[in-house]
Scaffold this active site. Sequence first.
Site, PDB file in Angstrom:
ATOM      1  N   TYR A   1      30.695  47.259  32.006  1.00  0.00           N
ATOM      2  CA  TYR A   1      30.374  46.128  32.970  1.00  0.00           C
ATOM      3  C   TYR A   1      29.457  46.889  33.998  1.00  0.00           C
ATOM      4  O   TYR A   1      28.503  45.995  34.385  1.00  0.00           O
ATOM      5  CB  TYR A   1      31.717  45.732  33.525  1.00  0.00           C
ATOM      6  CG  TYR A   1      31.484  44.661  34.521  1.00  0.00           C
ATOM      7  CD1 TYR A   1      31.406  43.330  34.233  1.00  0.00           C
ATOM      8  CD2 TYR A   1      31.503  44.857  35.900  1.00  0.00           C
ATOM      9  CE1 TYR A   1      31.191  42.193  35.014  1.00  0.00           C
ATOM     10  CE2 TYR A   1      31.394  43.538  36.958  1.00  0.00           C
ATOM     11  CZ  TYR A   1      31.250  42.486  36.268  1.00  0.00           C
ATOM     12  OH  TYR A   1      31.176  41.315  37.097  1.00  0.00           O
TER      13      TYR A   1
ATOM     14  N   ARG B   1      33.001  26.886  34.211  1.00  0.00           N
ATOM     15  CA  ARG B   1      34.150  27.164  35.267  1.00  0.00           C
ATOM     16  C   ARG B   1      33.494  28.293  36.406  1.00  0.00           C
ATOM     17  O   ARG B   1      32.321  28.850  36.198  1.00  0.00           O
ATOM     18  CB  ARG B   1      35.320  27.553  34.596  1.00  0.00           C
ATOM     19  CG  ARG B   1      35.143  28.969  33.872  1.00  0.00           C
ATOM     20  CD  ARG B   1      36.592  29.489  33.472  1.00  0.00           C
ATOM     21  NE  ARG B   1      36.269  30.983  32.856  1.00  0.00           N
ATOM     22  CZ  ARG B   1      36.456  31.319  31.521  1.00  0.00           C
ATOM     23  NH1 ARG B   1      36.971  30.528  30.632  1.00  0.00           N
ATOM     24  NH2 ARG B   1      36.321  32.423  31.291  1.00  0.00           N
TER      25      ARG B   1
ATOM     26  N   ASP C   1      26.264  30.082  22.390  1.00  0.00           N
ATOM     27  CA  ASP C   1      26.653  31.531  22.508  1.00  0.00           C
ATOM     28  C   ASP C   1      25.515  32.326  22.895  1.00  0.00           C
ATOM     29  O   ASP C   1      24.827  32.462  22.019  1.00  0.00           O
ATOM     30  CB  ASP C   1      27.308  31.969  21.285  1.00  0.00           C
ATOM     31  CG  ASP C   1      28.125  33.511  21.439  1.00  0.00           C
ATOM     32  OD1 ASP C   1      27.819  34.234  22.517  1.00  0.00           O
ATOM     33  OD2 ASP C   1      28.993  33.873  20.862  1.00  0.00           O
TER      34      ASP C   1
ATOM     35  N   ASN D   1      24.155  33.431  34.564  1.00  0.00           N
ATOM     36  CA  ASN D   1      25.408  33.689  35.475  1.00  0.00           C
ATOM     37  C   ASN D   1      26.354  34.110  34.650  1.00  0.00           C
ATOM     38  O   ASN D   1      27.529  34.767  34.936  1.00  0.00           O
ATOM     39  CB  ASN D   1      26.019  32.349  36.121  1.00  0.00           C
ATOM     40  CG  ASN D   1      27.302  32.414  36.447  1.00  0.00           C
ATOM     41  OD1 ASN D   1      27.986  33.093  37.338  1.00  0.00           O
ATOM     42  ND2 ASN D   1      28.384  31.700  35.556  1.00  0.00           N
TER      43      ASN D   1
END
Length: 259
Positions: A155, A15, A62, A89
Amino acid sequence: MDREQQTAIVTGGGRGLGRQIALTLADWGRDIVIADLDPEEMNETEQMVRDRGQSALSVQMDLRDPEDVTRTVDEALDEFGSVDVLINNAGIAGPNLPCEEITVEEWDNTIAVNLRGAFLMTREVIPVMKDQEYGRIVNISSVTGKRPVSQRSPYAASKLGLVGFTRSVASEVGEYDINVNAVCPGSVEGERIERVFERYAKARGTDSEAVKRGEMDKSARCELVKPESVADAVAFLCSSQSDQMTGQDLNISAGKVMY
Ligand SMILES: NC(=O)c1ccc[n+]([C@@H]2O[C@H](COP(=O)([O-])OP(=O)(O)OC[C@H]3O[C@@H](n4cnc5c(N)ncnc54)[C@H](O)[C@@H]3O)[C@@H](O)[C@H]2O)c1
């Protein structure tokens, strides 16, 4: 070798940005391996790639599991015989908390998906690409990390870590005609960013339209980034038009970050 006849693995291709990258690379004539946790969304992307006339393979995996990573590359080789392009990605947002409130598990999980996962995939494809004497690797980083964003420290660390990883690996493999670059998107249009705006709006006692406007105003072009713009940059970095670009981090941020 006709370089447009290639196989590309796109992690997180089920997605969002990964799907758009998969579709754009298919439009550029690539066969696509979609490697993702989520089987349903992955199968939808697979069908969309086929609808564009390219072959596609879905591998449920995973990225945190080294054995899954090895299996993914093996399945790609069994199906297509080569891995010419790797797009690292897949990524997760991680916790939205001040540093002192983040647990070790939250920190490790963010790094495991965003940074260690890219390392595992890259480590697996480099021997294949060296044998082929050709490869293009693109790591999807972020402008978060370059530009300070509070309460997103794992992050930011993972994404700026990817830039260092990109430069280091690029310098190791350039002589084999393997290029390694990073793309750093700003805030990309889509459901995910709308949810982030709603969360910020709630925390700040304002409405999400105001948060969105503020976010857009941070960029020189006063707009959010389109997924297609990111995917076009990725496709360019996998094309012969960028053969002498390696070790770079390319901002696709509508001018939000210029360094
Ligand atoms: N959307 C943005 O505004 C934005 C901005 C800058 C950078 N990025 C980066 O772009 C990439 C894609 O972002 P997105 O917005 O499309 O995210 P998304 O959440 O829509 O999609 C991420 C995909 O990765 C997969 N994934 C997550 N963990 C995985 C794991 N452990 N193993 C395998 N697959 C896994 C998910 O199933 C999903 O399909 C991420 O690395 C993100 O950090 C996004």
